[in-house]
Design a protein around this motif. Structure first.
Motif, PDB file in Angstrom:
ATOM      1  N   MET A   1       1.014  -1.075   0.042  1.00 52.87           N
ATOM      2  CA  MET A   1      -0.018   0.022  -0.001  1.00 52.87           C
ATOM      3  C   MET A   1       0.918   1.253   0.159  1.00 52.87           C
ATOM      4  N   ALA A   2       0.465   2.077  -0.905  1.00 51.02           N
ATOM      5  CA  ALA A   2       1.455   3.342  -0.791  1.00 51.02           C
ATOM      6  C   ALA A   2       0.553   4.589  -0.813  1.00 51.02           C
ATOM      7  N   ILE A   3       1.084   5.728  -0.710  1.00 54.70           N
ATOM      8  CA  ILE A   3       0.606   6.969  -0.494  1.00 54.70           C
ATOM      9  C   ILE A   3       1.162   7.989  -1.506  1.00 54.70           C
ATOM     10  N   LEU A   4       0.137   8.644  -2.394  1.00 51.96           N
ATOM     11  CA  LEU A   4       0.494   9.447  -3.330  1.00 51.96           C
ATOM     12  C   LEU A   4       0.854  10.937  -2.922  1.00 51.96           C
ATOM     13  N   VAL A   5       1.811  11.512  -2.931  1.00 41.14           N
ATOM     14  CA  VAL A   5       1.984  12.722  -2.780  1.00 41.14           C
ATOM     15  C   VAL A   5       2.187  13.619  -3.763  1.00 41.14           C
ATOM     16  N   THR A   6       1.389  14.322  -4.090  1.00 35.97           N
ATOM     17  CA  THR A   6       1.772  15.315  -5.159  1.00 35.97           C
ATOM     18  C   THR A   6       2.331  16.671  -4.682  1.00 35.97           C
ATOM     19  N   GLY A   7       3.127  17.093  -5.590  1.00 38.13           N
ATOM     20  CA  GLY A   7       4.062  18.302  -4.999  1.00 38.13           C
ATOM     21  C   GLY A   7       4.831  17.942  -4.018  1.00 38.13           C
ATOM     22  N   GLN A  71      -0.305   1.242 -11.599  1.00 35.93           N
ATOM     23  CA  GLN A  71       0.947   0.588 -11.010  1.00 35.93           C
ATOM     24  C   GLN A  71       1.331   0.519  -9.788  1.00 35.93           C
ATOM     25  N   HIS A  72       0.751   1.403  -8.868  1.00 38.49           N
ATOM     26  CA  HIS A  72       0.916   1.087  -7.534  1.00 38.49           C
ATOM     27  C   HIS A  72      -0.325   1.088  -6.796  1.00 38.49           C
ATOM     28  N   ASP A  73       0.076   0.388  -5.652  1.00 37.93           N
ATOM     29  CA  ASP A  73      -1.383   0.252  -4.809  1.00 37.93           C
ATOM     30  C   ASP A  73      -1.657   1.279  -3.962  1.00 37.93           C
ATOM     31  N   ILE A  74      -2.163   2.484  -4.529  1.00 43.11           N
ATOM     32  CA  ILE A  74      -2.117   3.684  -3.623  1.00 43.11           C
ATOM     33  C   ILE A  74      -3.484   3.841  -3.031  1.00 43.11           C
ATOM     34  N   HIS A  75      -3.431   3.987  -1.728  1.00 45.69           N
ATOM     35  CA  HIS A  75      -4.792   4.070  -0.855  1.00 45.69           C
ATOM     36  C   HIS A  75      -5.036   5.287  -0.466  1.00 45.69           C
ATOM     37  N   ALA A  76      -4.183   6.328  -0.454  1.00 47.94           N
ATOM     38  CA  ALA A  76      -4.722   7.812  -0.067  1.00 47.94           C
ATOM     39  C   ALA A  76      -3.649   8.578  -1.141  1.00 47.94           C
ATOM     40  N   VAL A  77      -4.544   9.867  -0.992  1.00 47.19           N
ATOM     41  CA  VAL A  77      -3.501  11.022  -1.853  1.00 47.19           C
ATOM     42  C   VAL A  77      -3.363  12.286  -0.923  1.00 47.19           C
ATOM     43  N   ARG A 110      -9.505  11.238 -11.302  1.00 43.64           N
ATOM     44  CA  ARG A 110      -8.753  10.090 -11.601  1.00 43.64           C
ATOM     45  C   ARG A 110      -8.490   9.138 -10.555  1.00 43.64           C
ATOM     46  N   MET A 111      -8.600   9.684  -9.196  1.00 34.92           N
ATOM     47  CA  MET A 111      -8.494   9.055  -7.958  1.00 34.92           C
ATOM     48  C   MET A 111      -9.807   8.190  -7.858  1.00 34.92           C
ATOM     49  N   ARG A 112     -11.014   8.871  -7.981  1.00 36.33           N
ATOM     50  CA  ARG A 112     -12.200   8.376  -7.762  1.00 36.33           C
ATOM     51  C   ARG A 112     -12.228   7.252  -8.922  1.00 36.33           C
ATOM     52  N   HIS A 113     -11.919   7.378 -10.168  1.00 38.67           N
ATOM     53  CA  HIS A 113     -11.924   6.499 -11.292  1.00 38.67           C
ATOM     54  C   HIS A 113     -10.984   5.156 -10.563  1.00 38.67           C
ATOM     55  N   ALA A 114     -10.129   5.335 -10.036  1.00 36.08           N
ATOM     56  CA  ALA A 114      -9.257   4.259  -9.424  1.00 36.08           C
ATOM     57  C   ALA A 114      -9.972   3.431  -8.283  1.00 36.08           C
ATOM     58  N   GLY A 115     -10.713   4.340  -7.736  1.00 37.90           N
ATOM     59  CA  GLY A 115     -11.262   3.370  -6.549  1.00 37.90           C
ATOM     60  C   GLY A 115     -10.550   3.927  -5.165  1.00 37.90           C
ATOM     61  N   VAL A 116      -9.756   5.042  -5.225  1.00 40.06           N
ATOM     62  CA  VAL A 116      -9.042   5.537  -4.102  1.00 40.06           C
ATOM     63  C   VAL A 116      -9.825   6.439  -3.435  1.00 40.06           C
ATOM     64  N   ARG A 117     -10.176   6.084  -1.999  1.00 38.76           N
ATOM     65  CA  ARG A 117     -11.134   7.000  -1.260  1.00 38.76           C
ATOM     66  C   ARG A 117     -10.532   8.229  -0.285  1.00 38.76           C
ATOM     67  N   GLN A 118      -9.391   8.190  -0.134  1.00 39.47           N
ATOM     68  CA  GLN A 118      -8.764   8.910   0.801  1.00 39.47           C
ATOM     69  C   GLN A 118      -8.086  10.221   0.128  1.00 39.47           C
ATOM     70  N   PHE A 119      -8.259  11.386   0.924  1.00 36.18           N
ATOM     71  CA  PHE A 119      -7.652  12.656   0.145  1.00 36.18           C
ATOM     72  C   PHE A 119      -7.504  13.665   1.115  1.00 36.18           C
TER      73      PHE A 119
END
Ligand code: NAD
Ligand code: WQD
Length: 343
Positions: A1-7, A71-77, A110-119
């Motif tokens: 599980m990974a976290i996407l950090v933009t910026g 590509q990555h198992d992202i659970h939060a942005v 795009r995160m909603r499309h990917a099913g990611v729910r935490q922002f």
């Protein structure tokens, strides 16, 4: 599980990525490097001994975001990517609305499309505009923003609130930062503004190393203790830790928290604290008020303490010492020396 950090290569982003890695999270960073250097992330890797998965690209690139979520198992942005110069936003408002509002919409879509729910969204105390009363609580009126940058943050907050209403599975938190300052205590990462800094601490630090001659103090006729503007400066590592707590306490719906210390300091108090840290006098001169500035802005951080279990721990002394340590060790920011490590 990974976290996407933009910026994540930017000032607050690099410190937040460091805090995430230190507690064992896997981190994917997306940054177009429009206001940062990849060197910040190399140094974060060196400090933590962990790898950052880095993509150089824009948050407005749909396909890149889709690729990343596949590509990555992202659970939060954690969405920090954005343009932040108040002055530039008044000159190029459309650029700010495009980047900060459209960009956020694309990330959300795009995160909603990917099913990611935490922002988690980087908002700002600027959404309060001129204070109704201080200290500012989350229930203070918003909407009196004084520049397009502030308006872009406010509009994204409004979009997030509406979105959360229609998508109850989403857990969205907006963090209203007060005035981030300081650097990691190693002196390896810190704030590296392009061009002439807008913010007080960044300007002050460059006067201290001799890069700029004199600090302009914008007004000494405000109704404050010494006439200069009062702000709630918060150590960037306290802010980084606030993101971890926000992540751990995400709840369905849309929630907003102030991230501040609850204390206000005037410009002259900041200069004096900095002088104690660096050991010499800082040249400053009193200038007229800066357009759009307000007299005072400081937080009531009680809600974050109650709901997130977070509060700022670091003192003003620590903040200015760390800012000076970073600036004196890196007089030209990340451009001042050979890269410390390879990618
Ligand atoms: P920063 O400029 O150092 O970091 C922002 C990062 O986002 C930079 O690395 C930049 O290259 C990147 N970026 C910008 N637009 C992008 C895009 N379209 N696609 C990909 N990457 C992009 O700024 P910071 O101080 O670290 O601020 C981070 C966030 O916090 C911003 O959203 C800012 O508005 C917000 N914020 C900052 C402050 C502050 O005073 N520093 C206060 C309140 C809120
Ligand atoms: C602080 C105080 C100035 C520079 C801005 C944005 C806000 C947020 C944080 C992103 C004020 C005085 C400053 C200088 C000075 N950013 N000052 N000489 O204006 O509180 O907030 O950054 O979200 O949205 O508006 O921060 O650091 O610019 O100013 O006297 O050279 O220092 O007048 O009283 P500000 P700042």
């Amino acid at each position: 599980m990974a976290i996407l950090v933009t910026g994540g290569a930017g000032y607050i982003g690099s410190h937040t990525v460091l805090a995430l890695l230190e507690r064992g999270e896997d981190v994917v960073v997306l940054d177009n490097l429009s206001n940062s250097s990849p060197e910040s992330l190399f140094r974060v890797e060196r400090l933590t001994g962990k790898k950052v998965i880095f993509y150089q690209g824009d948050i407005q690139e749909h396909h890149l975001l889709d690729h990343l979520f596949r590509q990555h198992d992202i659970h939060a942005v954690i969405h920090l990517a954005g343009l932040k110069s108040v002055r530039e936003s008044t000159e190029e408002p459309l650029k700010y609305y495009q980047n900060n509002i459209s960009g956020s919409l694309i990330v959300l879509d795009r995160m909603r499309h990917a099913g990611v729910r935490q922002f988690i969204f980087s908002s700002s105390a600027t959404v309060y505009g001129p204070a109704e009363y201080t200290p500012l609580t989350e229930s203070c009126r918003v909407g009196q923003t004084t520049n397009p940058y502030g308006t872009s943050k406010l509009i994204v907050e409004q979009i997030l609130a509406e979105f959360a209403r229609t998508a109850p599975q989403m857990a969205i938190t907006a963090l209203r930062y007060f005035n981030p300052a300081g650097a990691h205590e190693s002196g390896l990462i810190g704030e590296d503004p392009a061009g002439i800094p807008n913010n007080l601490l960044a300007y002050l630090a460059q006067v201290a190393i001799g890069k700029l001659a004199v600090l302009p103090v914008y007004g000494n006729d405000y109704p404050t203790s010494d006439g200069t503007g009062v702000r709630d400066y918060i150590h960037v590592m306290d802010l980084a830790e606030g993101h971890l707590k926000a992540l751990d306490n995400l709840r369905p719906g849309f929630n907003v928290y102030n991230l501040g210390t609850g204390k206000g300091y005037s410009v002259l108090e900041i200069i004096q604290a900095f002088e104690r840290a660096c050991g010499f006098k800082i040249a400053y001169q009193i200038n007229p008020r800066r357009a759009g500035d307000i007299a005072e802005c400081w937080s009531d951080p009680t809600l974050a303490a109650e709901k997130l279990g977070w509060q700022a721990k670091r003192s003003l002394e620590k903040m200015v010492c760390d800012a000076w340590h970073w600036q004196s060790k890196n007089p030209q920011g990340y451009g001042s020396c050979a890269p410390l490590v390879g990618g």
